[in-house]
Design a protein around this motif. Sequence first.
Motif, PDB file in Angstrom:
ATOM      1  N   LEU A 124      26.745  27.756 -39.287  1.00  0.00           N
ATOM      2  CA  LEU A 124      27.997  27.863 -40.034  1.00  0.00           C
ATOM      3  C   LEU A 124      28.117  29.301 -40.512  1.00  0.00           C
ATOM      4  O   LEU A 124      27.177  29.821 -41.130  1.00  0.00           O
ATOM      5  CB  LEU A 124      27.986  26.912 -41.231  1.00  0.00           C
ATOM      6  N   VAL A 125      29.243  29.920 -40.233  1.00  0.00           N
ATOM      7  CA  VAL A 125      29.434  31.310 -40.616  1.00  0.00           C
ATOM      8  C   VAL A 125      30.772  31.453 -41.324  1.00  0.00           C
ATOM      9  O   VAL A 125      31.829  31.225 -40.730  1.00  0.00           O
ATOM     10  CB  VAL A 125      29.378  32.247 -39.399  1.00  0.00           C
ATOM     11  N   GLU A 126      30.705  31.855 -42.586  1.00  0.00           N
ATOM     12  CA  GLU A 126      31.908  32.038 -43.378  1.00  0.00           C
ATOM     13  C   GLU A 126      32.459  33.452 -43.207  1.00  0.00           C
ATOM     14  O   GLU A 126      31.710  34.393 -42.927  1.00  0.00           O
ATOM     15  CB  GLU A 126      31.627  31.810 -44.866  1.00  0.00           C
ATOM     16  N   CYS A 140      35.439  29.187 -41.817  1.00  0.00           N
ATOM     17  CA  CYS A 140      34.061  28.853 -41.472  1.00  0.00           C
ATOM     18  C   CYS A 140      34.037  28.451 -40.001  1.00  0.00           C
ATOM     19  O   CYS A 140      34.725  27.500 -39.610  1.00  0.00           O
ATOM     20  CB  CYS A 140      33.554  27.716 -42.345  1.00  0.00           C
ATOM     21  N   ALA A 141      33.276  29.165 -39.226  1.00  0.00           N
ATOM     22  CA  ALA A 141      33.112  28.848 -37.809  1.00  0.00           C
ATOM     23  C   ALA A 141      31.834  28.039 -37.634  1.00  0.00           C
ATOM     24  O   ALA A 141      30.760  28.464 -38.083  1.00  0.00           O
ATOM     25  CB  ALA A 141      33.042  30.133 -36.995  1.00  0.00           C
ATOM     26  N   ALA A 142      31.961  26.885 -37.000  1.00  0.00           N
ATOM     27  CA  ALA A 142      30.821  25.990 -36.842  1.00  0.00           C
ATOM     28  C   ALA A 142      30.428  25.865 -35.380  1.00  0.00           C
ATOM     29  O   ALA A 142      31.281  25.890 -34.488  1.00  0.00           O
ATOM     30  CB  ALA A 142      31.175  24.616 -37.399  1.00  0.00           C
ATOM     31  N   ASN A 151      39.845  20.817 -35.532  1.00  0.00           N
ATOM     32  CA  ASN A 151      38.766  20.252 -34.727  1.00  0.00           C
ATOM     33  C   ASN A 151      38.798  20.722 -33.271  1.00  0.00           C
ATOM     34  O   ASN A 151      37.841  20.485 -32.540  1.00  0.00           O
ATOM     35  CB  ASN A 151      38.795  18.726 -34.793  1.00  0.00           C
ATOM     36  N   THR A 152      39.878  21.362 -32.873  1.00  0.00           N
ATOM     37  CA  THR A 152      39.932  21.928 -31.514  1.00  0.00           C
ATOM     38  C   THR A 152      39.280  23.306 -31.469  1.00  0.00           C
ATOM     39  O   THR A 152      38.883  23.766 -30.399  1.00  0.00           O
ATOM     40  CB  THR A 152      41.367  22.037 -31.009  1.00  0.00           C
ATOM     41  N   LYS A 153      39.184  23.935 -32.636  1.00  0.00           N
ATOM     42  CA  LYS A 153      38.604  25.287 -32.697  1.00  0.00           C
ATOM     43  C   LYS A 153      37.296  25.327 -33.493  1.00  0.00           C
ATOM     44  O   LYS A 153      36.726  26.394 -33.690  1.00  0.00           O
ATOM     45  CB  LYS A 153      39.605  26.262 -33.320  1.00  0.00           C
ATOM     46  N   ASN A 154      36.847  24.165 -33.956  1.00  0.00           N
ATOM     47  CA  ASN A 154      35.597  24.080 -34.726  1.00  0.00           C
ATOM     48  C   ASN A 154      35.612  24.995 -35.942  1.00  0.00           C
ATOM     49  O   ASN A 154      34.625  25.701 -36.227  1.00  0.00           O
ATOM     50  CB  ASN A 154      34.388  24.409 -33.848  1.00  0.00           C
ATOM     51  N   THR A 155      36.727  24.983 -36.644  1.00  0.00           N
ATOM     52  CA  THR A 155      36.844  25.844 -37.809  1.00  0.00           C
ATOM     53  C   THR A 155      37.301  25.070 -39.037  1.00  0.00           C
ATOM     54  O   THR A 155      38.062  24.109 -38.943  1.00  0.00           O
ATOM     55  CB  THR A 155      37.809  27.010 -37.567  1.00  0.00           C
ATOM     56  N   LEU A 156      36.824  25.530 -40.158  1.00  0.00           N
ATOM     57  CA  LEU A 156      37.185  25.002 -41.466  1.00  0.00           C
ATOM     58  C   LEU A 156      37.809  26.140 -42.253  1.00  0.00           C
ATOM     59  O   LEU A 156      37.363  27.287 -42.143  1.00  0.00           O
ATOM     60  CB  LEU A 156      35.939  24.502 -42.183  1.00  0.00           C
ATOM     61  N   SER A 157      38.825  25.831 -43.035  1.00  0.00           N
ATOM     62  CA  SER A 157      39.494  26.878 -43.813  1.00  0.00           C
ATOM     63  C   SER A 157      39.661  26.449 -45.263  1.00  0.00           C
ATOM     64  O   SER A 157      39.667  25.255 -45.576  1.00  0.00           O
ATOM     65  CB  SER A 157      40.862  27.200 -43.219  1.00  0.00           C
ATOM     66  N   LEU A 158      39.803  27.443 -46.115  1.00  0.00           N
ATOM     67  CA  LEU A 158      40.134  27.202 -47.512  1.00  0.00           C
ATOM     68  C   LEU A 158      41.145  28.252 -47.926  1.00  0.00           C
ATOM     69  O   LEU A 158      40.814  29.437 -48.032  1.00  0.00           O
ATOM     70  CB  LEU A 158      38.896  27.277 -48.401  1.00  0.00           C
ATOM     71  N   GLN A 159      42.366  27.818 -48.143  1.00  0.00           N
ATOM     72  CA  GLN A 159      43.413  28.708 -48.633  1.00  0.00           C
ATOM     73  C   GLN A 159      43.365  28.694 -50.149  1.00  0.00           C
ATOM     74  O   GLN A 159      43.489  27.629 -50.761  1.00  0.00           O
ATOM     75  CB  GLN A 159      44.789  28.256 -48.143  1.00  0.00           C
ATOM     76  N   MET A 160      43.175  29.855 -50.741  1.00  0.00           N
ATOM     77  CA  MET A 160      43.052  29.952 -52.192  1.00  0.00           C
ATOM     78  C   MET A 160      44.192  30.798 -52.729  1.00  0.00           C
ATOM     79  O   MET A 160      44.317  31.977 -52.376  1.00  0.00           O
ATOM     80  CB  MET A 160      41.703  30.574 -52.560  1.00  0.00           C
ATOM     81  N   ASN A 161      45.015  30.200 -53.557  1.00  0.00           N
ATOM     82  CA  ASN A 161      46.161  30.878 -54.153  1.00  0.00           C
ATOM     83  C   ASN A 161      45.995  30.975 -55.661  1.00  0.00           C
ATOM     84  O   ASN A 161      45.210  30.237 -56.256  1.00  0.00           O
ATOM     85  CB  ASN A 161      47.449  30.120 -53.833  1.00  0.00           C
ATOM     86  N   ASN A 162      46.748  31.888 -56.252  1.00  0.00           N
ATOM     87  CA  ASN A 162      46.720  32.068 -57.706  1.00  0.00           C
ATOM     88  C   ASN A 162      45.272  32.182 -58.204  1.00  0.00           C
ATOM     89  O   ASN A 162      44.861  31.482 -59.139  1.00  0.00           O
ATOM     90  CB  ASN A 162      47.435  30.906 -58.399  1.00  0.00           C
ATOM     91  N   LEU A 163      44.533  33.060 -57.591  1.00  0.00           N
ATOM     92  CA  LEU A 163      43.119  33.208 -57.932  1.00  0.00           C
ATOM     93  C   LEU A 163      42.943  33.744 -59.344  1.00  0.00           C
ATOM     94  O   LEU A 163      43.754  34.537 -59.839  1.00  0.00           O
ATOM     95  CB  LEU A 163      42.435  34.121 -56.923  1.00  0.00           C
ATOM     96  N   LYS A 164      41.864  33.285 -59.974  1.00  0.00           N
ATOM     97  CA  LYS A 164      41.554  33.664 -61.345  1.00  0.00           C
ATOM     98  C   LYS A 164      40.172  34.335 -61.381  1.00  0.00           C
ATOM     99  O   LYS A 164      39.340  34.085 -60.497  1.00  0.00           O
ATOM    100  CB  LYS A 164      41.537  32.418 -62.231  1.00  0.00           C
ATOM    101  N   PRO A 165      39.909  35.150 -62.371  1.00  0.00           N
ATOM    102  CA  PRO A 165      38.588  35.786 -62.454  1.00  0.00           C
ATOM    103  C   PRO A 165      37.443  34.776 -62.423  1.00  0.00           C
ATOM    104  O   PRO A 165      36.365  35.071 -61.874  1.00  0.00           O
ATOM    105  CB  PRO A 165      38.647  36.535 -63.780  1.00  0.00           C
ATOM    106  N   TYR A 180      23.920  20.958 -43.735  1.00  0.00           N
ATOM    107  CA  TYR A 180      23.819  22.342 -43.296  1.00  0.00           C
ATOM    108  C   TYR A 180      24.725  23.235 -44.117  1.00  0.00           C
ATOM    109  O   TYR A 180      25.813  22.811 -44.535  1.00  0.00           O
ATOM    110  CB  TYR A 180      24.163  22.455 -41.810  1.00  0.00           C
ATOM    111  N   TRP A 181      24.271  24.470 -44.289  1.00  0.00           N
ATOM    112  CA  TRP A 181      24.985  25.419 -45.136  1.00  0.00           C
ATOM    113  C   TRP A 181      25.092  26.773 -44.439  1.00  0.00           C
ATOM    114  O   TRP A 181      24.185  27.185 -43.723  1.00  0.00           O
ATOM    115  CB  TRP A 181      24.229  25.609 -46.457  1.00  0.00           C
ATOM    116  N   GLY A 182      26.222  27.442 -44.687  1.00  0.00           N
ATOM    117  CA  GLY A 182      26.355  28.803 -44.212  1.00  0.00           C
ATOM    118  C   GLY A 182      25.718  29.768 -45.189  1.00  0.00           C
ATOM    119  O   GLY A 182      25.296  29.368 -46.283  1.00  0.00           O
TER     120      GLY A 182
END
Length: 120
Positions: free
Chosen positions: A4-6, A22-24, A74-88, A109-111
Amino acid sequence: QVQLVESGGGLVQAGGSLRLSCAASGRTFSAYAMGWFRQAPGKEREFVSGITASGDTTYYADSAKARFTISRDNTKNTLSLQMNNLKPEDTAVYYCAQGSGPFLSRYEYWGPGTQVTVSS
């Protein structure tokens, strides 16, 4: 061998957005639930968001609800996380994790993680 590679971390101002990926590889991606965790300095690793193998069910920590969106391709073996309005307080190392089965339970398993820094 599961890998797993972030990617996508970086420095952003408060109120900004980042998209983590994340590419798995190593086993059938579509058969396993996936999740995002984070660990801030001096704190324990905490759950951020999870998604079932099929992608039809998602879960969020209270801190992520309404700001973060988890998705998977699942066709590209990828996981995403869209993060908006980020805070400190979102500053942390973010980890991609793969579950032991199709539903959210134990993570096997962990990246290596990607750093997210939110400046005020």
